[in-house]
Every structure is written in structure tokens, then in C-alpha cells.
Motif scaffolding. Structure first.
Motif, PDB file in Angstrom:
ATOM      1  N   SER A  82      27.432  -0.430  42.981  1.00 59.65           N
ATOM      2  CA  SER A  82      28.621  -0.694  42.166  1.00 59.65           C
ATOM      3  C   SER A  82      29.416  -1.870  42.730  1.00 59.65           C
ATOM      4  O   SER A  82      29.975  -2.665  41.973  1.00 59.65           O
ATOM      5  CB  SER A  82      29.476   0.568  42.026  1.00 59.65           C
ATOM      6  OG  SER A  82      30.096   0.904  43.229  1.00 59.65           O
TER       7      SER A  82
ATOM      8  N   GLN B 243      21.846   1.566  40.173  1.00 57.93           N
ATOM      9  CA  GLN B 243      22.830   2.637  40.390  1.00 57.93           C
ATOM     10  C   GLN B 243      22.415   3.897  39.632  1.00 57.93           C
ATOM     11  O   GLN B 243      22.491   5.011  40.163  1.00 57.93           O
ATOM     12  CB  GLN B 243      24.234   2.181  39.966  1.00 57.93           C
ATOM     13  CG  GLN B 243      25.260   3.290  40.229  1.00 57.93           C
ATOM     14  CD  GLN B 243      26.680   2.895  39.927  1.00 57.93           C
ATOM     15  OE1 GLN B 243      26.994   1.701  39.809  1.00 57.93           O
ATOM     16  NE2 GLN B 243      27.557   3.872  39.814  1.00 57.93           N
TER      17      GLN B 243
ATOM     18  N   ALA C  83      34.512   0.765  41.964  1.00 57.42           N
ATOM     19  CA  ALA C  83      33.562   0.569  43.064  1.00 57.42           C
ATOM     20  C   ALA C  83      34.130   1.167  44.350  1.00 57.42           C
ATOM     21  O   ALA C  83      33.441   1.872  45.082  1.00 57.42           O
ATOM     22  CB  ALA C  83      33.267  -0.917  43.259  1.00 57.42           C
TER      23      ALA C  83
END
Lengths: 301, 301, 301, 301, 301, 301
Positions: free
Chosen positions: D151, D184, C141
Motif C-alpha cells: 500500500s 496487496q 497506507a
């Protein structure tokens, strides 16, 4: 330009993970008296200072504070390392994970939100803010701000040392605390090597008000000390019907143009309060007919 | 308990409305060096102080700062009074109102959002924050913070005086500036009437690190001064390959339990970077086939 | 540990002072896409990363961003240097000073509050906040956050270049902008050198919901694209009376203990709204008898 | 325009109240990676986007995130429902109430200040801030920000799942986590359907600095990887006496007008530091006569 | 769950771009009285409310406010559309771009940082904060907060209308303003349909203090009105030596354990101020030997 | 001007130290519904109000709230007095100190950072912000804000009373709570003594939209009440394909100059999304060849 050397400035040896202690350490990572605030206070001053020696000192110390930021950040990282892996991998029974991160400090936020990495928050999770930096671009004020900031940081480290049992953490904190003392001494030297640094700045004060002490708080406990007694002070008792210190009627005034006056009067009229009425209010309606003092409900006019 | 006397502490006489100047004055109403910050700094200290004389002084000055807050707030109110009525009542041609409040400072926010009343924001409209208050409950640090704060406030008033033509505003600002000087002197007296106020707090530093000056910034311009030369200082040149000041290998360490070690290794394995590959990246995809250095697009594995 | 070299990473040559332009440059000093935010984003990640190569890269780039912070800060310092001295020394006619610092940007705050030194605020004077840092301690991330941050910073530099005429400033901004592109490429390489970096983390999603696209916004303009068409997507039209995607009655439920139920019912009863009444309200009272629809004013009960 | 359907998007079934768990859930209600931040990120982008398909997608997902905000908010409301009534009605022994809300997380704030309702704060009580939103109005940057944000949100949900035992909460969190993965993927598709999306924006970089990797951090642990090795990278070792990358003397310069120069010199003279003196300082006074190295106290001049 | 309909709730027709006006409009997009604050105020209340009718109303209005957020955001987007393209593409002479975005409001930040898209900031660039939301989970308080919030929003719209010449913007603002009036009426109805809504909550006050008006501010201008005269009020003149209203000595007290007492005394002793001395201070040192009142410099002890 | 009387307004008698309880009390010292927020709300209004009676009342109550701030601050100081000395002096075993300040509330921050003194934070450590103050300079709005604020403060005191066992603290909190009720009644009187206070301000609404209730949230649970039924309301069912309430096509429009149009089209073209492609994405690369649905990896063009 900054460069980095992979050695920590001070080798850190933590005994064992303790996420709760880690969250307290954030006070000096992302808290108001922490190392980032220190580094940025001196760095922003150093960039704009015209005095070559003082500029050099400011950047030296800013750079050292960044190195301290790395030391305290590494302490946080070591203290959270155990919990971090277990939470990331789900490698512990859920109930244990839950208990471990909610045992009485901000460690839940540290683990959940920041994944156990050091974060720019204080021990309560308060986000770091530029409001912590009090640089104003005048050295006779800024150096005093730096002296004060170092003395505050020294105290926070002292408190953290008082609640830490881990000898490695205690040792590193003692180093960091000591350096704040050294830095304070440096800033003191720099302040007093400016001749005539008091009062700060250039404009003189109005001599009528420079040496007066206004005793604004009265009653039992009223006290005297070197801050309001002795030759240099004129002690002024503030009375119940105290007049303005510069005379006048104590009201602020401004001269308005005619159309400004008209508009402000129009606004005043529109929102005038009628002091001759006792209007029914929303609270009266809300209190219900049987509540407290019953009000007769009548409409105005 | 606080009481209020309807006389301003200093009678304010503003020549004419000037909303642009008003928005600059907010710096000392709701800004970091402003009067609310000052009042709250001393008030929070005074409430918890155990020393009767110092406590009395802190409350005296806090109360005076509240009175100054009223003075500077009244200046703002006078400077905006003309525009305030016109905006509230729509008592001016729209284009003129528009021009008047967007002429080059934060006056549009002052008028639109706060209706011309003084607001707890600085001259840029930044909301006042408790982060401005640096009281920490240790007098040898707090008094230094107060000294620094007074010196900063003195300078901001000086700058405001330098850009103000209105003689009434200038006069009131000079009074407020002068009092900051007087307060600084009081706090200085209070600090030095604590014997052995340096270093602040109780814990001694580690003598190995108290007198060292680390020369962290090197190159042309490196300078010496009383802050790093003379008998009391040991001047340490920080070299490119500088080792930790306490020896060791410069790495942070912690002893992990076996299951902690396992979890952290598992996490490390999951997010390991393959340094033996040159992977295709999103940037490669995004650059398009004809852009810059063309990368051969192949999948891993 | 950090060290500092007195050379700027990039020699800065500013043509002439321009405090208004300076205040715009603060966007990349103390703004959300600025260099401090970048340095702290990578530094906080690097300290806690277990992967040696990635950790090294993060610290390399963090250090470079600190060097950029010094470059952009020096640009600000040069652009304000002229006004700074004049304001500090009162060395210009008051009206000119006033005009110079209130000519249409945030330069008044920069000069008045920060004395012309670079400050941790954006171009509007908004204080820097730790909320700008989005590091969460999971590399798959965090690297995506870094890629995004570099692309944002590139754009802000591009906009600043577009509004800058000073060739020296333009040249330095172009260097800084270019490095953001280079850094983005580095972070892309680091992300894709983690195998199986998507989805980030460890837990798999629920396959029932992984490939559905919910068309929540309907009407003219509804469109299709690779994000909701093709084999991998199931396109779900959300209807006016759409049911919960997991069935059930669409209400949240919880099992309460008896005494919890009793307390919540007691609270509900206390604050129950009577839908069978048309109560007189505060607005009715306030509207006055002749206003709009006259309401018959009666009390309840 | 937005509309609302009384069905939750996902039916929530909580087993029993748990205010401590509720306070952790706030992370995704009012935290930086939470659903409001997501909804506002996409909504502010969607409103101003010129591309019809992308605009549609942004509003679709923003609307779904608002629906998720309702789901996570409903989880919080269920988890606090038991304590809420008891605190509001005083329907439990005081000591029990006290214990229940101060048992080791932020639940005391959730209950006392927000009355058990979901609030726009994170799990530490930090107020939500617009600083979490990183939209800048350039799709090639904004889409990367969205990819990164999804994320991060996925990971926070994963951590919350890891510490939750309640099967109903776990189930709903898994749904929410899964949708972040789906989003995402959508944003990835949208990014790569812009041709030549790298570098973002329009201005090319300076080719002298596009492919250089500056090794700013040196010492044991220095590593290489695809981010700094291979054909595309020029690896630059930063040395102790590194010169500016563009040559020059490493100092910032600006041409000042004569009166600017005079004022800045006047200011510099006023605050010049005397490096030829070793002044007595406030710290010397404060250390007392017997403390540490005794300093001879003499006045300057 | 929320759904979206691509029609704006109110069709917006802007005459021509005006980035300066756009920045003022942000007041109602991301300002304290703006539409996001309104939507979130009602949404957070609605989720946790137990009363079905009131809950329904809160969600209805929250949804409408989100639709208003889209309307005001679309106004901003239209007003910035001209400048946005030119800045992004560098499609105007630099000097013109520079002039256009720094002409006297916050438009520079809107354009540079947010790319002309609506942003969650007020007209001064202050980031939106969760501190604007005052929901506390008690309907008799929350509905009053909503009534107040609607009345504030009405006024801000009125001021924006007063400074706007564009008929399309004026028309849309009038719609939005009107709806705030309608919402206020709804919340009034909901408040007064709770019987006995005053005082809010459950605990009764102490009857000794319910009906007293303390005249804390004295002097010329002291006034009476329905808030402090009439049968229901007892008017208490606060005198200079006013005693505590509950008797006692006016000091706070606490019983300390012996070791607590000892520690606090030790701390007090350590930081005791000597009121019998007139110590030399840092200010004395800084003032220089020839400044103001010369102080004899002597060391203590 | 403000003055201070050393008597507390209400004599405070705390039974014994309890730092955990102290941290909860901060809610009303530095929290959003606390006494500083109250004092500043009324003070900023009072300074700029033109109505003499209302101005007098606002300053009276502001002054009383400052006196309450002192009362609640003194409670905090008493509750922390025991721990304060021990932490400052290291006068307790480290493990005990550690346990004492991390037992389940924000007491660790209160002690470590603020040294046990009252601080301008809420019970979670969130810094006080000017965003809590909602004064806008229009009495018909500001008085409603004050009424709402008093009702909120009453509730928070009620909750604190519910969780406090200490009879002295309970007694003082009851006094403070009672005064909020009295203040609410005063503000109600002041509001309704302004004739025609509804709608607030001057501009009338558009009658087309004043009495409509838009049913934005539909489905089971849809309800009616006095806020949307009866003669005064027109109930509008919002349908799935609802059109704009003012007709038109539901899109925002603006007339652009030719060069503006050209620039915006150029920007749109540069960032156009190709909806006819199914591009390979970073997620596809990251998912690895064996993950989920395998995507054929091809480059565009």
C-alpha cells in the motif's frame, strides 16, 4: 510514564506554506542537533542514573525536548500543508507540481516520500541514526556531552533564524533557541555540582604524559597560546626522526606460539612481493602498445 | 600536508594473541569515541578555522590522534596475529578454528570479514559513520564538543583498562587515556580564551524563557538542585492542563490559499474516519469465529 | 506537549542482574520493532493528520509507546546494574570482568560503550536508524503499516518471553506484548472506519493488470491458492520466451537530441569491447606460467 | 534459481532525457518503498517458509518485483542518457554542464557519483539500507508487513505519476502502481487463508490489558471513535498522578549481590551531585563579567 | 525480466542444524562481499551499459549471483531450522533456548529478530547498505571494481570453508567460491577487451605528477620495490620542511567580495582566541582546589 | 606516527566563493570515492601487512591521501568562505541568505548544518560510512580493491573537472586526479610482484565449475565475447527447466532431530494456509460494497 497535553508547548503561527523552508526545518526535527537526538540523549542517561536530583533533571529536560520536537514538527506540517494536499489529490497541473517540489532544496523528498509529514531525516534527507547519541553512562562525561549538544543546537537554530523571513516561524525558532541556552546552563550547574569532576572517571593518568603538548604540525603558522604555553605545559617539538615517547624501537610486538608463527610465515610467504622484478601489470596491458612509456611485455619466469 | 614516521608514537608490547580482546579494542579504532572520530572531528574544524592559534592547535591534536589510531590499530593487529595466519592458511583443525573465533565476542566478524586486520567498526561490528562527527563550524560550540568527546574517550579507555590483563596492552591504553585528559585541558584553555563564549553564537535569547526551569516530570522523586533553584532560576510547575507558554490556543496554524485549502479538504474527506460506525476489521476476520469476543460480521452500507 | 509522571506505567521487578539478557532486551528498546520506532511512527503521523479522531488516537498510542520505552529501558538498567558498578569502579578482578562481559551475546558492547545504560541499538549493537520508520503521510497506507508493526512487535516480545526465566521480566514483557495486540486492534478499527480504503490513495489502477497473477517461478512445487485461483484472478503462465505484457520489443527507448546522441556514441566507442580478440588479462599474468590452463601471452595490436 | 529474459516485463518508452526527473524516480529503485526492498522482503520470507503454497507465491512476487526493478531502472537510465554522455565526454560547455546537473533536485549526485546509472539510493541520495526490510519469519506478521508495504508503494507511484508529464513514463509507472494493488490483494488472500491469524503468534495476551484504551493525551480535541468506544473497549482516563497499571510503587527494582551493591554505591558516591551548593560553572566563566546576571566567582570548599 | 525456476542452482545438503554456523554464513548473504552486493553491483551496471556484449555478460552474472543468494540463503534456513521451530513454539525449556541462542556468535539476533530466516545483515548483524555498491557508470572503472569484488568474495568463502566441518555446507561453499574465480576471469576478459583501458576515463593526467613516487613515510623500514623503483618512477623524498609540489606558499586562498570579507572578519573577531591570557577553565573548576597543579582562580577582566 | 607540515601538498588558489560548487566537491572529501576512504583503505591494510615493502608503500600512499584530503577540504573551505561569514553573522538580508543556500544543490545542508566547513558527507549529504572500506586482509584481494578504487576516484575527479569553470579549482583537481593514476600504477606493480596471485587465496576451486559460463539471460541481444567464448570456456545454455548443476532434486535439506521436527511441524501447522478456501480479506472489507468486483462476504467455518 509519559503523558501528553494537546496544547503545544508554544503556539505556532506560520504565515504561509513554504515546502522549501520546511525541508530546512527538518534539520532540527530529524537532524543530528535536532530535538529527537536531544530527547533521547537525556532520556537514556536519566533512566540509568543513580543520583536522584540529576535523574530528575535529565527526565525533565528530555520531556521538554519531546515537547519541542512536537513544536518543530508542527512547523514542518504547517509549511508543507499547501503542497501536501495538491500532491496527494493531483489538484494542480503536473508541471506546476513538478516545479514546486524541485526548486532547490530537499523538498522533493519531503513531499514524495514522506507526503509532507515531518520525517526523521535532516535537511539533506539523511536518515536519523542512533550514532548521533553519545551517552556513555558516566555523568562527568555525559554532562559535558549535553553541554556541547545544547551549544550546537543553539547555533543551528540561530542559522535557521537567519534565513527565515516568516515572523511566526522566526518567533517559534527563537523560543526553541532560547531554551537550548537555558538547558546548557542547567547542565553546567549539574556538572559542577559533582565535586572533582575532572578528570572524568576514576583512573588517574600517567603523569609522564599529562602535561605535554606535542607540536605535531610544524612550519609557518606555528603558534602558541594558553593551550600550550605557561607553567602547566611542557612543549615538545616533534622532529622529523621523532622516537617513540616511551622509548623502544617503535615497532609493535607480540609473542606467538610456534604453530602461530609457522602459519603467519606461511601466509607471508604465499603473498610475498618480489622486489627484484619489474612485472608486467594489468595497467601495462590496458595502456595499449602505443600508450605513454611502452613496456616490454614478458611473462615472469 | 601529512607525513609519516615509521616509529609508532608509543612502542607497543603485546604479551600474546587474543582475538577476543582484539575485538573489544576496536571500540577505540572504529567506534564512536575512537581515534578516527577524534582525528576527523579536529581536522574538519582546523581546516576551516580563521583563528591562527586555534587552527594550529586543532591540527596538532588531529595529527596526534592519527598517531594514536596507529597505536590502537597496531594493538589489534598484534592480538589477532596468531589466529590470522591459521585462518588464512587453514593451518589448524577446522573445529578448533571454529571454536576459537566464536567464543563470545565479535571476534568472528573481525577474523572472517576483515581477516584479522583492524577495521573501521566498533566492538559490535557496527560500521563507523560520519554521524559520529559533530563539528558545526562555530568554535564556541565545537570546542565544547571536543571537551565532551575527550572526556568520553577517557572513560572508554578506562573501561578497557579495567578488563585487560595483558600488561603491555594495559600500558599502551594508559598512555592513550592520559593523552585524552591532556587534550581536554587544551580544549578547555582554547574555549575560555574566547571572551564571552557563552551563550555560543551571536543571537541573544528571548529573555522571557532564558531562566525558567519547567518541571515537566512530576511525582515522588521530584528534586531540586543548583540547576533549578536559587536566584537565577524561575521554577515553573507544569500542570496537567498546562497552557502554551506564549499563550494562544496551543494549535499550530497556517494561512492557506483557497486552492490549497480545497485540496487539503479533499484529501481529508477522502481519508475521513467514520466515528459513528463500528466496522468489521481484518483482525476480526483473522480472529476466527470462536476467538475472544465474537464480533458480528456485517458489511458497511 | 509531553509531560512525565515519575511512576513507570508498569512496575518492574527484576530478580537479579543478567547483562547477557539485558543485551537481548535492547531489541525492543533500540531495535527495528522496538518502542522508539513505534512511538516515532505514530507521532510523525499524528502531527500531520487532518482527521481529529485519528490524530488523537495516534498521539495517545505514541505517548503510550514512549511509556513502554521507559519500561523496557528500566528493565535493561536493572539487568545491567550489577556489572555496571563493577566495571566503572574496577571493583572486580580483571579476569572476572573480562569473562562476565564476553560470555556470548552483545553484552560487551552494552557495558563497554554504553556503560550499562540502555542504548539505541538492537541486540546486535546495530544503531537505530530512521529507516525503520515507514510513515508516508497517507492514512490508508500508514494505518496498514501500523497494523503490521504491532504484529511484528508482538512476535518479538513473544520470543523474548520464551527465552526469559526471570519471572519479573517475563511479567513485564507480557504486559508490553499484550498492549501491542490492543494497539493492533485500535489501528484496525481506524483503518476500516475509512470508507473505501482499498486500494489506498486516489488513482485507479490500469484494469488490464489488476487481476493477473504472473507465475514467475516455475517447476516442481508450483502451487495454487486463493491468491491466484478463483474468479477474480487471471493466472498467467510466464514462459521462457515471455514477451512484455504491454507488447513492444521489450527494450527501453528514449529520444535523444543530436548532440546527446553524439556524446553517448563517443562514450560508447571509447569503452567498446572488442569481441573479436582474446586478450591477455591481469588474471593471466597473475596465474603464473605453470598455473592451470597456460595462456599464450601476446599483446594486442 | 533465477533466470533472465532480455525482454523487459513492460516496454518502456521515454520521450526525452530529464535527469531531474530521473533522480525522483530513484525513490522506487533504491528508496524504502522501492522495488529492491519489495523483492528482498518477499525473497527472504519465501526461502524460509514451510508452507508450500505461500512459499511459491512469495517467490513468484519477489521475482516479479525484480522485474519491476529492471523496469524502473531502465526508466532512470533513459532519463539520464543524454546528460550521461555529455558529462563523461566533456561534450558540453562547462557552465552548461554545471547548470544542468544542479538545477534543483538530487540530479547532481546521480550524475557525478553514479555516472547517470541507476543507483541504490532514494531521491535524496540516501543509501539503501537493510533496515527497510521488516521480515521476521512469522507469516501472520510478515504478510501484514507485505500488505502494508504494497500500500505504501502504491502511494509513492501515485505521487510520481502526479508530477510526471512524460506520457511514456506515466504509462510505465501506472503499470507498476497497478501491480502493487494486485500484490496487496494476493497477500490479503494469503493472510486470511491462515485460520486464526489474530493475534499473531502463539502466546495469549494478559486479559487484564487486552481491551483497555489508555487516554494518554488529554485536552481540547480529545475524541472518541471505534478504536476506543463500544463494547469491546474499556476507556481509561490517564490522570496527572496516574499510578502504575499493575500497582506497585512505579519504580524498577532488582536484587543486587552485596559486592554489586557496594560497587554501584561507590560509583554513585563518586558522581554524586551536591544539591546544597551553587557552583561556579563553565558557562559563568564564559559569559564574562558583564554578561547577564553576574555570578560571584568562588571556588568550592 | 527475471524468472525463477524452483530448482536451486546447486542442491544443498546440510547435515544438521547449527544456528551459530548459520550466523557466520550471513556474511555472504547480507555482508559486504555477499551475493546481494554482487548481484546489485552487476545489475546496476548492466542496465545502463551501452555495449551489447558487456551488458549481456553483466546481466548473466547478476542473475547467477541472485541464484547464489538463494543457495546461501537456503543454507542459512537449513542451519536454523531446528532452533526456529523451538523458539517460535516455545517447545524447549526456557533455559535451554536461552543457552542455545547465546553461545558465542550473532545467532541470538538471527533467531530473535529475524526468526531464523536469512536476513540482510552480515555475521555481526550489521545491516546491508547501498554503500557496499561501488558502480559508477564507467566500464573501465566498474570492471576493475568487479574484479576486485570477486577476489574478495573468493577469500571470504575460503575462510568460511576453513571453519566449517559439515561436508554438505563445505561442498556448497566450494561451488560458490569456485564461481567467484570464474566470474573474475570473465570480468578480466571484458576489461582487457576494451582497448586503451588505462588510465580509465578520458582526461589525461598532468605529466608533472604521473610518475612521481612521494616517500611520505620515512624511517627504519623504508623500502623499495617495483612500485617505486626503475625507469618509470621518479622517487621523491619528502623532507621535514617539504614545500608544495606546485610551489606557492602552501596556503589556500580565495578572493572575497568586500562584504564577504567584512562578515568573515566579524565572525573571526567574535570567536578570536586571546593568546595573551591564561584563563580559568571548566576543567580547573572541576579539578577541585586540591587536585594536581592548583590554579589560581581569577576572572578575566 | 603521523606528523603534519603546514604547507598544503598543493597550493590551492580559488577564484571566488561558490557554495554550490563546494557541495559538489564534498564528493571527494566525504564521499565513497573520496580521500578519507582512500586513506583508510590503505592505512588499515598497511598496519597488518607482513610484507615490509608493501607495508611501506601502503603507508606512503595512505599518508599522501591524507594530504589530499587536506587539499580538497581546503578547496571546500575557500568556496564556502563568503557565505559562511554572512550566515554566521546574519550579515545579509534574510531573503538573500535564503536564496543563496537553496539554489539547487546540497549547499543548504553544508551551510546550515556544517557551517560551511568541510564535512564527512558526499555531495548529497549522505554520511560517510565504514561500509566504503573494502579491506579484507588478504593482499591479492586488497591490491585489486585498491586498483579499482583508484580508477573510480580518477573518474569522479574527471567529472568534477568537467563541471568546474574556476581555473584554480580545475588545476588542483587535475593534480589530485593525476595522483590517482600514479597510485593505480603502484598498486598494479605491487599486485603483480606477488607471484601466482591468481586465483587469490589458497584453496583451489572445484574444476567442474571453474571454466563454465552459464548463460542465465536469454533472448534477443544474447552475445558472445572473450568472456564466454574460446578454448577456455564451456558455454552452458540455461534452459527453462534447468536442473541443479550438481544434480540432486534442487531442494535444500537438513536432518532434524525428532523434537526439532516436531516443533517445526507445529509451527507449520499453526500458520498453514488453507488453499481450499477463498477467504474474505481486509482488502475486501476496505474496498466497500460497490467497489470493483463485489465479493460475497462470508465468514469462515
Amino acid at each position: 510514564m509519559f503523558m501528553h497535553n494537546k496544547n503545544l508547548m508554544y503556539t505556532v503561527r506560520v504565515s504561509e506554506p513554504d515546502p522549501k523552508l520546511a525541508s530546512l526545518m527538518l534539520e532540527q526535527f530529524g537532524g543530528p542537533q535536532g530535538e529527537l537526538a536531544a530527547a533521547m540523549r537525556y532520556f537514556t542517561q536519566g533512566i540509568a542514573d543513580e543520583d536522584p536530583g540529576r535523574k530528575d533533571m535529565l527526565i525533565d529536560i528530555a520531556t521538554e525536548e519531546l515537547s519541542h520536537l512536537e513544536v518543530i514538527g508542527s512547523i514542518v506540517a504547517m509549511l508543507t500543508k499547501g503542497a501536501k494536499g495538491k500532491l496527494a489529490e493531483g489538484a494542480e497541473a503536473t508541471a506546476d507540481l513538478y516545479a514546486n517540489i524541485t526548486q532547490g532544496s530537499g523538498s522533493h523528498t519531503l513531499q514524495l516520500l514522506y507526503g509532507g509529514g515531518p520525517a526523521l531525516v535532516n535537511s539533506a534527507g539523511q536518515l536519523w541514526t542512533g550514532g548521533y547519541i553519545d551517552s556513555i553512562g558516566e555523568p562527568t562525561a555525559d554532562l559535558r556531552s549535553n553541554i556541547a549538544a545544547e551549544s550546537r543546537a543553539k547555533i543551528i537554530y540561530e542559522r535557521l533564524i537567519n534565513i527565515t523571513n516568516d515572523p511566526g516561524v522566526k518567533d517559534a525558532l527563537t523560543f526553541l533557541m532560547t531554551r537550548e541556552v537555558a538547558h546548557q546552563k542547567m547542565f553546567e550547574k549539574a556538572l559542577y555540582s559533582i565535586e572533582n569532576n575532572f578528570p572524568p572517571g576514576k583512573l588517574p593518568g600517567n603523569p609522564d604524559y599529562t602535561d605535554k603538548y606535542y607540536n605535531m604540525s610544524t612550519g609557518p603558522g606555528d603558534a602558541r597560546g594558553p593551550w600550550n604555553q605557561g607553567d602547566q605545559w611542557e612543549f615538545v617539538e616533534v622532529k622529523a626522526n621523532q622516537k617513540p615517547v616511551n622509548g623502544g624501537d617503535g615497532n609493535p610486538t607480540v609473542r606467538l606460539a610456534a604453530e602461530e608463527m609457522k602459519a603467519i610465515e606461511q601466509a607471508a610467504m604465499r603473498t610475498k612481493s618480489r622486489t627484484d622484478l619489474d612485472p608486467v601489470t594489468g595497467a601495462d596491458l590496458g595502456a595499449g602498445p602505443g600508450a605513454g612509456k611502452t613496456k616490454k611485455v614478458t611473462t615472469k619466469g
